[in-house]
Design a protein around this motif. Structure first.
Motif, PDB file in Angstrom:
ATOM      1  N   PRO A 125       0.837  -1.216   0.000  1.00  0.00           N
ATOM      2  CA  PRO A 125       0.000   0.000   0.000  1.00  0.00           C
ATOM      3  C   PRO A 125       0.863   1.254   0.000  1.00  0.00           C
ATOM      4  CG  PRO A 125      -0.225  -1.244   2.061  1.00  0.00           C
ATOM      5  CD  PRO A 125       0.669  -2.035   1.165  1.00  0.00           C
ATOM      6  N   ARG A 126       0.364   2.289  -0.664  1.00  0.00           N
ATOM      7  CA  ARG A 126       1.098   3.552  -0.768  1.00  0.00           C
ATOM      8  C   ARG A 126       1.041   4.293   0.561  1.00  0.00           C
ATOM      9  NH1 ARG A 126      -0.657   6.837  -5.925  1.00  0.00           N
ATOM     10  NH2 ARG A 126       1.146   8.013  -5.246  1.00  0.00           N
ATOM     11  N   ALA A 127       2.171   4.896   0.932  1.00  0.00           N
ATOM     12  CA  ALA A 127       2.228   5.687   2.165  1.00  0.00           C
ATOM     13  C   ALA A 127       1.593   7.044   1.927  1.00  0.00           C
ATOM     14  CB  ALA A 127       3.677   5.857   2.610  1.00  0.00           C
ATOM     15  N   LYS A 128       0.789   7.493   2.866  1.00  0.00           N
ATOM     16  CA  LYS A 128       0.152   8.799   2.725  1.00  0.00           C
ATOM     17  C   LYS A 128       1.114   9.878   3.171  1.00  0.00           C
ATOM     18  CE  LYS A 128      -4.525   7.203   3.230  1.00  0.00           C
ATOM     19  NZ  LYS A 128      -5.789   7.382   3.871  1.00  0.00           N
ATOM     20  N   ASP A 129       1.141  10.969   2.425  1.00  0.00           N
ATOM     21  CA  ASP A 129       2.047  12.097   2.770  1.00  0.00           C
ATOM     22  C   ASP A 129       1.405  13.021   3.755  1.00  0.00           C
ATOM     23  OD1 ASP A 129       4.031  11.157   1.157  1.00  0.00           O
ATOM     24  OD2 ASP A 129       3.287  12.222  -0.611  1.00  0.00           O
TER      25      ASP A 129
END
Length: 58
Positions: free
Chosen positions: A54-58
């Motif tokens: 899963p993509r890390a949230k900024d």
């Protein structure tokens, strides 16, 4: 009805049968296009079903 025999004379086949000695250029081109198509579809399906973290949230 008088033109009907004329249509038969102007057909694209001469009536002489030639034995096949190898694949025609269209056979080779069809194989190449089919192989490229299979390669593209497999690549797209691999990319689609690749498990990614899963993509890390900024």
């Amino acid at each position: 009805m008088a033109t009907l025999p004329l249509v038969g004379v102007q057909s694209g086949h001469s009536g002489v049968v030639h034995p096949r000695t190898g694949p025609e250029a269209s056979d080779i081109a069809l194989f190449a296009v089919a192989a490229i198509g299979v390669w593209l579809v497999r690549r797209a399906l691999r990319k689609r079903f690749l498990k990614r973290p899963p993509r890390a949230k900024d």
